[in-house]
Scaffold this active site. Structure first.
Site, PDB file in Angstrom:
ATOM      1  N   ASN A  85       0.809  -1.230   0.000  1.00  0.00           N
ATOM      2  CA  ASN A  85       0.000   0.000   0.000  1.00  0.00           C
ATOM      3  C   ASN A  85       0.840   1.276   0.000  1.00  0.00           C
ATOM      4  O   ASN A  85       0.406   2.297  -0.540  1.00  0.00           O
ATOM      5  CB  ASN A  85      -1.024  -0.009   1.144  1.00  0.00           C
TER       6      ASN A  85
ATOM      7  N   GLU B  50       4.398  -3.901  12.312  1.00  0.00           N
ATOM      8  CA  GLU B  50       3.456  -2.808  12.053  1.00  0.00           C
ATOM      9  C   GLU B  50       2.258  -3.460  11.387  1.00  0.00           C
ATOM     10  O   GLU B  50       2.311  -3.799  10.206  1.00  0.00           O
ATOM     11  CB  GLU B  50       4.071  -1.758  11.113  1.00  0.00           C
TER      12      GLU B  50
ATOM     13  N   CYS C 101      -3.108   1.775   6.971  1.00  0.00           N
ATOM     14  CA  CYS C 101      -3.351   1.274   8.336  1.00  0.00           C
ATOM     15  C   CYS C 101      -3.975   2.361   9.189  1.00  0.00           C
ATOM     16  O   CYS C 101      -4.651   2.074  10.162  1.00  0.00           O
ATOM     17  CB  CYS C 101      -2.041   0.859   8.999  1.00  0.00           C
TER      18      CYS C 101
END
Ligand code: ADP
Length: 462
Positions: A138, A234, A268
């Site tokens: 992403n 993460e 995120c």
């Protein structure tokens, strides 16, 4: 493994390029080359490391448009988004060049304890050796930069396994680093699938530190597979933004739309849940709908496009199903709600959502926000915390006590006040609580995690 992986443009469905399908053997060979290069990196003076990082930053700037076009083709992100990403990656390398010069320990006052009389000494920071980096599709270039730049700045070698959807920009980044003077073997890129090349990197005994950015589903099991090595994760998020009675609603609406639909919501830290005080619901909703209506969907390479496509048809299937289930459970689409192409979904805002619905608990990773009302701030904070995630959160309020209560009680890596959770500065410690992750990125903080402290102690012979 000799098979190739095709990189598919999610907007056109055409092949952008091919990369090798690496597996355990390729990872092992890459780790071996990195191991041979470890002494050269460890002993390289800081000013040399800094010069390589700075030169890499310059090369990224010079080649910015080519990188941006490539990332847009690999990922379906809009060209304006990928231009911003390349600029950000260049800034991360530049910042790491500065931080490389500040890598130091400090003296230790041994004589503060009786047993330390006549002892002097210090601690210093040594590289862990080999950093294994696994990155997602992403934000492929900037998140690779967030792992590679601090790792090299602190004298490590890196083996990178980029996402199988977006490996081409990683290979091009490695090329820029080589041209900037990085020794051969200091950065190895192994392309391949997660369960093959990725798993081989996770489990490799010679990797000293594993830095993973990806989904919660995969990430949560990695520490157990990684064996005796340090791990930073993460993982995902489900970011809440609280909008109280005293909020500047106009500014909140503008920021929420910016933070909810960037990269088609596939960040995120995308705004997912809008927790709004019941008394300001109508005015906020009206402003949100007006702004969402203005978002232009279309060809990611077109300058005018605001929202590109999702990474794949499967991702779009998942969103479509989640929205349908939410609507069956009573949610209403105030705007959007439909699929408009194989990988394209309308920017959507659902109202009449309850915090206990799966759509409010799970990560959406889609151009989708949810409106949920509250009556008291305590209730809003409890809802903000009612997911397995704890990455970033935010509150819009003019009341300092409300702001500080939220900052205190929300379990998250960051709490933004009069800013959306989607805000990130590359210098801040970035990472999650709960199942959003372990450890912190942000150049200086990553450098701390990628180094070991060593004490040197000298007894004076007097
Ligand atoms: P997403 O759902 O966003 O694609 P993933 O967690 O599947 O997120 O992928 C993020 C990165 O993790 C990619 O580079 C992918 O190849 C890698 N990956 C996926 N599965 C594994 C695994 N089992 N072990 C190691 N890496 C993996």
């Amino acid at each position: 493994m000799s098979e190739a992986i095709e990189v598919i443009n999610p907007y056109t469905g055409t092949c952008v390029g091919k990369v090798p399908r690496g597996g355990a053997a390729e990872v092992d060979a890459a780790v071996r080359r990195a191991k041979e290069t470890m002494p050269a990196m460890r002993n390289m003076p800081l000013h040399r490391r800094a010069a390589i990082l700075k030169k890499t930053s310059q090369l990224l700037q010079e080649r910015a448009e080519a990188f941006a076009q490539l990332i847009t083709q690999e990922s379906g992100k809009t060209i304006r988004e990928t231009r911003a990403e390349v600029a950000r990656a260049a800034a991360i390398f530049e910042y790491a060049a500065e931080e490389a010069r500040r890598l130091h320990g400090e003296t230790l006052p041994f004589d503060a304890f009786p047993n330390g009389e006549n002892h002097i000494g210090f601690y210093l920071r040594e590289p862990v050796g080999i950093v294994g980096a696994i990155t997602p599709w992403n934000v492929p270039l900037a998140l690779a930069a967030h792992k590679i730049a601090p790792a090299l700045a602190s004298g490590n070698c890196v083996v990178l396994k980029p996402a199988e959807q977006t490996p081409l920009n990683a290979l091009r980044l490695a090329q820029a680093l080589r041209e900037a003077g990085l020794p051969e073997g200091a950065l190895e890129v192994v392309t391949g699938y997660g369960e093959e090349a990725g798993d081989a990197l996770v489990t490799h005994p010679d990797v000293g530190f594993l830095s993973f950015t990806g989904s919660r589903e995969v990430g949560i099991g990695l520490p157990a597979r990684a064996g005796y090595k340090r791990v930073a994760l993460e993982l995902g998020g489900n970011s809440p933004i609280i909008v109280t009675q005293s909020a500047d609603i106009e500014r909140a609406a503008e920021a929420i739309v910016r933070g909810g639909y960037a990269v088609a919501g596939q960040l995120c830290i995308s705004v997912q849940r809008i927790l709004v005080h019941r008394t300001v619901r109508e005015v906020l909703l009206e402003k949100l709908i007006a702004r969402i209506r203005q978002l232009r969907l279309g060809d990611p390479l077109d300058e005018a496009t605001d929202v590109g496509v999702l990474i794949s048809k499967e991702a779009c299937d998942r969103v479509e199903k989640a929205v349908q289930e939410a609507v069956q459970a009573g949610a209403k689409a105030a705007i959007g709600g439909k699929r408009i192409g194989p990988a394209a979904f309308e920017p959507t805002l659902l109202t009449d959502v309850r915090q206990d619905m799966p759509i409010a608990i799970n990560e959406a990773f889609a151009p989708l926000t949810l409106l949920i009302e509250f009556d008291t701030l305590d209730e809003a904070i409890a809802m903000a915390n009612a997911t397995p995630y704890g990455l970033n959160a935010g509150i819009y309020t003019r009341d300092i006590e409300e702001a500080l209560s939220a900052a205190n009680a929300i379990v998250a890596g960051s709490v933004m006040i009069n800013e959306v959770p989607t805000f990130r500065s590359d210098l801040m410690p970035y990472g999650g609580r709960k199942q959003s992750g372990l450890g912190r990125e942000g150049v200086r903080f990553a450098m701390e995690e990628m180094t070991e402290t060593k004490v040197v102690c000298i007894q004076r012979l007097i």
